[in-house]
Design a protein around this motif. Structure first.
Motif, PDB file in Angstrom:
ATOM      1  N   LEU A 158      10.203  42.464  39.071  1.00  8.04           N
ATOM      2  CA  LEU A 158      11.203  42.292  37.612  1.00  8.04           C
ATOM      3  C   LEU A 158      12.300  43.017  37.510  1.00  8.04           C
ATOM      4  O   LEU A 158      13.337  42.435  36.943  1.00  8.04           O
ATOM      5  N   CYS A 159      12.241  44.330  37.886  1.00  9.76           N
ATOM      6  CA  CYS A 159      13.758  44.932  37.761  1.00  9.76           C
ATOM      7  C   CYS A 159      14.732  44.639  38.785  1.00  9.76           C
ATOM      8  O   CYS A 159      15.813  44.240  38.405  1.00  9.76           O
ATOM      9  N   LEU A 160      14.289  44.075  39.953  1.00  8.98           N
ATOM     10  CA  LEU A 160      15.182  43.612  40.833  1.00  8.98           C
ATOM     11  C   LEU A 160      15.805  42.283  40.446  1.00  8.98           C
ATOM     12  O   LEU A 160      16.700  42.081  41.010  1.00  8.98           O
ATOM     13  N   ASN A 161      14.923  41.611  39.659  1.00  4.13           N
ATOM     14  CA  ASN A 161      15.239  40.068  39.327  1.00  4.13           C
ATOM     15  C   ASN A 161      15.691  40.278  37.900  1.00  4.13           C
ATOM     16  O   ASN A 161      15.841  38.918  37.236  1.00  4.13           O
ATOM     17  N   THR A 162      15.876  41.407  37.151  1.00  7.56           N
ATOM     18  CA  THR A 162      16.462  41.214  35.728  1.00  7.56           C
ATOM     19  C   THR A 162      17.712  40.215  35.573  1.00  7.56           C
ATOM     20  O   THR A 162      18.718  40.340  36.424  1.00  7.56           O
ATOM     21  N   ALA A 163      17.795  39.699  34.342  1.00 10.21           N
ATOM     22  CA  ALA A 163      18.938  38.962  34.002  1.00 10.21           C
ATOM     23  C   ALA A 163      18.894  37.696  35.035  1.00 10.21           C
ATOM     24  O   ALA A 163      19.895  37.036  35.229  1.00 10.21           O
ATOM     25  N   GLY A 164      17.729  37.143  35.517  1.00 10.26           N
ATOM     26  CA  GLY A 164      17.681  36.375  36.593  1.00 10.26           C
ATOM     27  C   GLY A 164      16.785  35.052  36.225  1.00 10.26           C
ATOM     28  O   GLY A 164      15.865  35.106  35.329  1.00 10.26           O
ATOM     29  N   VAL A 165      17.106  33.765  36.498  1.00  5.20           N
ATOM     30  CA  VAL A 165      16.504  32.643  36.303  1.00  5.20           C
ATOM     31  C   VAL A 165      15.719  32.398  37.618  1.00  5.20           C
ATOM     32  O   VAL A 165      16.122  31.742  38.537  1.00  5.20           O
ATOM     33  N   VAL A 166      14.544  33.119  37.649  1.00  4.14           N
ATOM     34  CA  VAL A 166      13.729  33.038  38.737  1.00  4.14           C
ATOM     35  C   VAL A 166      12.335  32.374  38.702  1.00  4.14           C
ATOM     36  O   VAL A 166      11.788  32.686  37.552  1.00  4.14           O
ATOM     37  N   ALA A 167      11.988  31.614  39.742  1.00  3.53           N
ATOM     38  CA  ALA A 167      10.904  30.922  39.457  1.00  3.53           C
ATOM     39  C   ALA A 167       9.584  31.975  39.392  1.00  3.53           C
ATOM     40  O   ALA A 167       9.902  33.222  40.265  1.00  3.53           O
ATOM     41  N   ALA A 168       8.544  32.097  38.662  1.00  2.00           N
ATOM     42  CA  ALA A 168       7.443  33.191  38.341  1.00  2.00           C
ATOM     43  C   ALA A 168       6.876  33.173  39.633  1.00  2.00           C
ATOM     44  O   ALA A 168       6.623  34.412  40.046  1.00  2.00           O
ATOM     45  N   GLN A 169       6.709  32.092  40.681  1.00  2.00           N
ATOM     46  CA  GLN A 169       5.944  32.395  41.893  1.00  2.00           C
ATOM     47  C   GLN A 169       6.750  33.462  42.754  1.00  2.00           C
ATOM     48  O   GLN A 169       6.102  34.151  43.525  1.00  2.00           O
ATOM     49  N   THR A 170       8.042  33.283  42.840  1.00  2.00           N
ATOM     50  CA  THR A 170       9.195  34.242  43.608  1.00  2.00           C
ATOM     51  C   THR A 170       8.777  35.597  43.253  1.00  2.00           C
ATOM     52  O   THR A 170       8.801  36.314  44.343  1.00  2.00           O
ATOM     53  N   ILE A 171       8.584  35.975  42.035  1.00  2.00           N
ATOM     54  CA  ILE A 171       8.166  37.367  41.799  1.00  2.00           C
ATOM     55  C   ILE A 171       6.953  37.682  41.907  1.00  2.00           C
ATOM     56  O   ILE A 171       6.734  38.721  42.491  1.00  2.00           O
ATOM     57  N   TYR A 172       5.941  36.793  41.668  1.00  2.00           N
ATOM     58  CA  TYR A 172       4.614  37.415  42.013  1.00  2.00           C
ATOM     59  C   TYR A 172       4.191  37.448  43.354  1.00  2.00           C
ATOM     60  O   TYR A 172       3.386  38.307  43.596  1.00  2.00           O
ATOM     61  N   GLU A 173       4.717  36.616  44.193  1.00  7.54           N
ATOM     62  CA  GLU A 173       4.365  36.759  45.478  1.00  7.54           C
ATOM     63  C   GLU A 173       5.257  37.774  46.167  1.00  7.54           C
ATOM     64  O   GLU A 173       4.742  38.619  47.166  1.00  7.54           O
ATOM     65  N   SER A 174       6.454  38.103  45.906  1.00  7.01           N
ATOM     66  CA  SER A 174       7.085  39.449  46.387  1.00  7.01           C
ATOM     67  C   SER A 174       6.436  40.664  45.899  1.00  7.01           C
ATOM     68  O   SER A 174       6.474  41.571  46.653  1.00  7.01           O
ATOM     69  N   ALA A 175       5.771  40.496  44.716  1.00  7.45           N
ATOM     70  CA  ALA A 175       4.852  41.786  44.366  1.00  7.45           C
ATOM     71  C   ALA A 175       3.578  41.773  45.069  1.00  7.45           C
ATOM     72  O   ALA A 175       2.706  42.868  44.740  1.00  7.45           O
ATOM     73  N   GLY A 176       3.186  40.632  45.651  1.00  3.10           N
ATOM     74  CA  GLY A 176       1.895  40.598  46.239  1.00  3.10           C
ATOM     75  C   GLY A 176       0.623  40.542  45.338  1.00  3.10           C
ATOM     76  O   GLY A 176      -0.469  41.035  45.629  1.00  3.10           O
ATOM     77  N   VAL A 177       1.018  39.722  44.181  1.00  6.91           N
ATOM     78  CA  VAL A 177      -0.106  39.430  43.443  1.00  6.91           C
ATOM     79  C   VAL A 177      -0.034  37.928  42.921  1.00  6.91           C
ATOM     80  O   VAL A 177       0.482  37.164  43.369  1.00  6.91           O
ATOM     81  N   ASP A 178      -1.304  37.813  42.457  1.00  9.97           N
ATOM     82  CA  ASP A 178      -1.781  36.309  42.257  1.00  9.97           C
ATOM     83  C   ASP A 178      -1.178  35.821  40.788  1.00  9.97           C
ATOM     84  O   ASP A 178      -0.759  36.684  40.169  1.00  9.97           O
ATOM     85  N   ARG A 179      -1.002  34.430  40.628  1.00  8.20           N
ATOM     86  CA  ARG A 179      -0.504  33.764  39.485  1.00  8.20           C
ATOM     87  C   ARG A 179      -1.355  34.390  38.165  1.00  8.20           C
ATOM     88  O   ARG A 179      -0.547  34.627  37.189  1.00  8.20           O
ATOM     89  N   LYS A 180      -2.518  34.403  38.126  1.00  9.92           N
ATOM     90  CA  LYS A 180      -3.298  35.102  37.093  1.00  9.92           C
ATOM     91  C   LYS A 180      -3.053  36.505  36.629  1.00  9.92           C
ATOM     92  O   LYS A 180      -2.874  36.862  35.637  1.00  9.92           O
ATOM     93  N   THR A 181      -2.928  37.100  37.911  1.00  2.00           N
ATOM     94  CA  THR A 181      -2.366  38.572  37.569  1.00  2.00           C
ATOM     95  C   THR A 181      -1.162  38.804  37.082  1.00  2.00           C
ATOM     96  O   THR A 181      -0.893  39.694  36.089  1.00  2.00           O
ATOM     97  N   ALA A 182      -0.075  37.779  37.583  1.00  2.00           N
ATOM     98  CA  ALA A 182       1.301  38.054  37.011  1.00  2.00           C
ATOM     99  C   ALA A 182       1.098  37.874  35.509  1.00  2.00           C
ATOM    100  O   ALA A 182       2.032  38.218  34.825  1.00  2.00           O
ATOM    101  N   LEU A 183       0.766  36.636  35.189  1.00  2.00           N
ATOM    102  CA  LEU A 183       0.677  36.302  33.812  1.00  2.00           C
ATOM    103  C   LEU A 183       0.139  37.450  32.847  1.00  2.00           C
ATOM    104  O   LEU A 183       0.719  37.862  31.904  1.00  2.00           O
ATOM    105  N   ALA A 184      -1.000  38.067  33.376  1.00  2.00           N
ATOM    106  CA  ALA A 184      -1.535  39.090  32.641  1.00  2.00           C
ATOM    107  C   ALA A 184      -0.770  40.487  32.504  1.00  2.00           C
ATOM    108  O   ALA A 184      -0.394  40.960  31.561  1.00  2.00           O
ATOM    109  N   TYR A 185       0.343  40.663  33.759  1.00  2.00           N
ATOM    110  CA  TYR A 185       1.296  41.689  33.853  1.00  2.00           C
ATOM    111  C   TYR A 185       2.251  41.120  32.710  1.00  2.00           C
ATOM    112  O   TYR A 185       3.109  42.222  31.994  1.00  2.00           O
ATOM    113  N   ASP A 186       2.763  39.989  32.805  1.00  2.00           N
ATOM    114  CA  ASP A 186       3.818  39.642  31.881  1.00  2.00           C
ATOM    115  C   ASP A 186       3.580  39.746  30.562  1.00  2.00           C
ATOM    116  O   ASP A 186       4.210  40.287  29.535  1.00  2.00           O
ATOM    117  N   ARG A 187       2.036  39.352  30.259  1.00  2.00           N
ATOM    118  CA  ARG A 187       1.885  39.690  28.698  1.00  2.00           C
ATOM    119  C   ARG A 187       1.810  40.995  28.416  1.00  2.00           C
ATOM    120  O   ARG A 187       2.277  41.541  27.225  1.00  2.00           O
TER     121      ARG A 187
END
Length: 412
Positions: free
Chosen positions: A222-251
């Motif tokens: 997220l820090c690497l992509n701050t101020a960015g219009v980036v697809a959620a999949q791009t971020i969670y794949e680069s972090a090595g987590v799945d979509r469900k985990t990413a949504l939980a981390y976002d929350r």
């Protein structure tokens, strides 16, 4: 030696609300200055981050309110039972200026079960802005001046920072402890400790059982992509987590008040606009701490430089909007395939807008204003004006209702 109090933009709002209502809730990230500011408006302080006081409140929440008022209940989330006691007290009509409540988490504030709905007015607080650091909280909201004056509402600054100075201010952060640190080394240590505690103890307090290593990896992305219009999949794949985990981390990180999504601006008059939100880490100093950035490192990466300056500018405007009487909403704008893009769009209640573009260059040209000019031509009279914010010293016109202005114009 006691550090003198630095007035904050929310001070006048807190005083005004306390004069007319029984309870005010001040919400903001941990260590943004909520306690110090709220304490100046209180006669009694109950520190719920001190376990002895929190235990006493849990044992008898109603009795804890039998003190001289206004009473500050600091960090409510550590003894949530106090909120029901405040509800009962407010329902019994205790009079204006009775309760100040601070909290460092956002969870439950807007849920149907929130006990203070309709009973406590919310004030949003952030890290210190440049206006506050410079001791100028008397000139009113910048965003309130734009509807009446357009680009002429941007003040002329006596400062002339250069790019390296803007980067240094972004790296410094807006958290008071970082701003007032005695040296850059101590500031960096404080910010890194802040991130460590955020991703371990604070995260565990809000949501038990999250893996701190994976959470840090996701926050890094997220820090690497701050101020960015980036697809959620791009971020969670680069972090090595799945979509469900990413949504939980976002929350979780949203509830900890360290990230936010700025919605995409949209209107029926303009077609093919992207509706993906823009993601921000709220404080650029946190970004630097997590990414282990210094000034030289930022200067070597043009993409990261742009993101950091955008995050820094948004931090100024976000805090300004929170105290603005006109109550504008902040957006971003991007069309499909990125043909047109405006970094920050400020929309007012009557539908009028002001746009900001952010450039690291010191002398933007008319070409840098092309997206603002496109928005002006599409909106006509609804377009109040636009500014290309830059790192140079001069303000000058670029087109009708569009100017180039130093970034420091935001604080004058």
């Amino acid at each position: 030696m006691t550090t003198p109090y630095v007035p904050r933009m929310v001070d006048s709002m807190i005083a005004e609300l306390l004069a007319g209502f029984p309870a005010v809730l001040v919400v903001g990230p941990r260590a943004c200055g909520k306690t110090t500011t709220a304490a100046r408006h209180a006669r009694t302080i109950v520190r719920l981050d001190r376990e002895a006081e929190a235990a006493a409140v849990r044992a008898d929440p109603d009795g804890a309110l039998d003190v001289a008022r206004p009473v500050l209940l600091d960090e409510w989330q550590l003894a949530p039972a106090i909120l029901a006691a405040v509800k009962r007290a407010v329902d019994a009509r205790p009079g204006s200026g009775s309760f100040l409540i601070t909290g460092s988490v956002r969870s439950d504030l807007e849920s149907s079960g929130w006990p203070l709905t309709g009973r406590a007015l919310r004030v949003q607080m952030y890290g210190m802005t440049e206006r506050e650091i410079h001791g100028d909280c008397t000139t009113g909201s910048l965003l309130d001046r734009l509807p009446a004056h357009g680009v002429d509402g941007l003040p002329t600054s006596e400062e002339s920072p250069v790019l390296n100075e803007y980067i240094a201010r972004a790296l410094r952060s807006g958290f008071p402890d970082a701003v007032l640190a005695a040296s850059d080394r101590l500031r960096r240590q404080w910010l890194r400790a802040y991130v460590d505690q955020l991703l371990t103890r604070d995260a565990e307090t809000v949501e038990h059982g999250r893996d701190p290593i994976r959470l840090r990896r996701y926050f890094h992305a997220l820090c690497l992509n701050t101020a960015g219009v980036v697809a959620a999949q791009t971020i969670y794949e680069s972090a090595g987590v799945d979509r469900k985990t990413a949504l939980a981390y976002d929350r979780l990180l949203t509830n900890l008040l360290v990230i936010e999504e700025v919605p995409a601006w949209w209107t029926n008059r303009l077609k093919r606009l992207v509706r993906t939100p823009k993601r921000y880490v709220l404080d650029p100093g946190i970004v630097a701490a997590q990414l282990r950035l210094d000034l030289a490192g930022v200067r070597r990466d043009g993409d990261l430089l742009g993101r950091l300056l955008d995050t820094f500018v948004m931090a100024q405007l976000r805090a300004d909007a929170a105290v603005s009487e006109t109550e504008p909403t902040l957006y971003h704008l991007r069309s499909e395939q990125g043909r047109h893009e405006v970094d920050i769009v400020v929309e007012y209640a009557d539908g009028s807008v002001f746009g900001f573009e952010i450039k690291s260059s010191s002398g933007p040209s008319a070409d840098d204003a092309k997206h603002l000019c496109w928005l002006r031509d599409e909106l006509g009279e609804r377009f109040l004006g636009g500014a290309v914010l830059h790192s140079g010293p001069r303000r000058y016109p670029l087109a009708d209702r569009v100017v180039a202005a130093p970034i420091c114009s935001l604080w004058g």
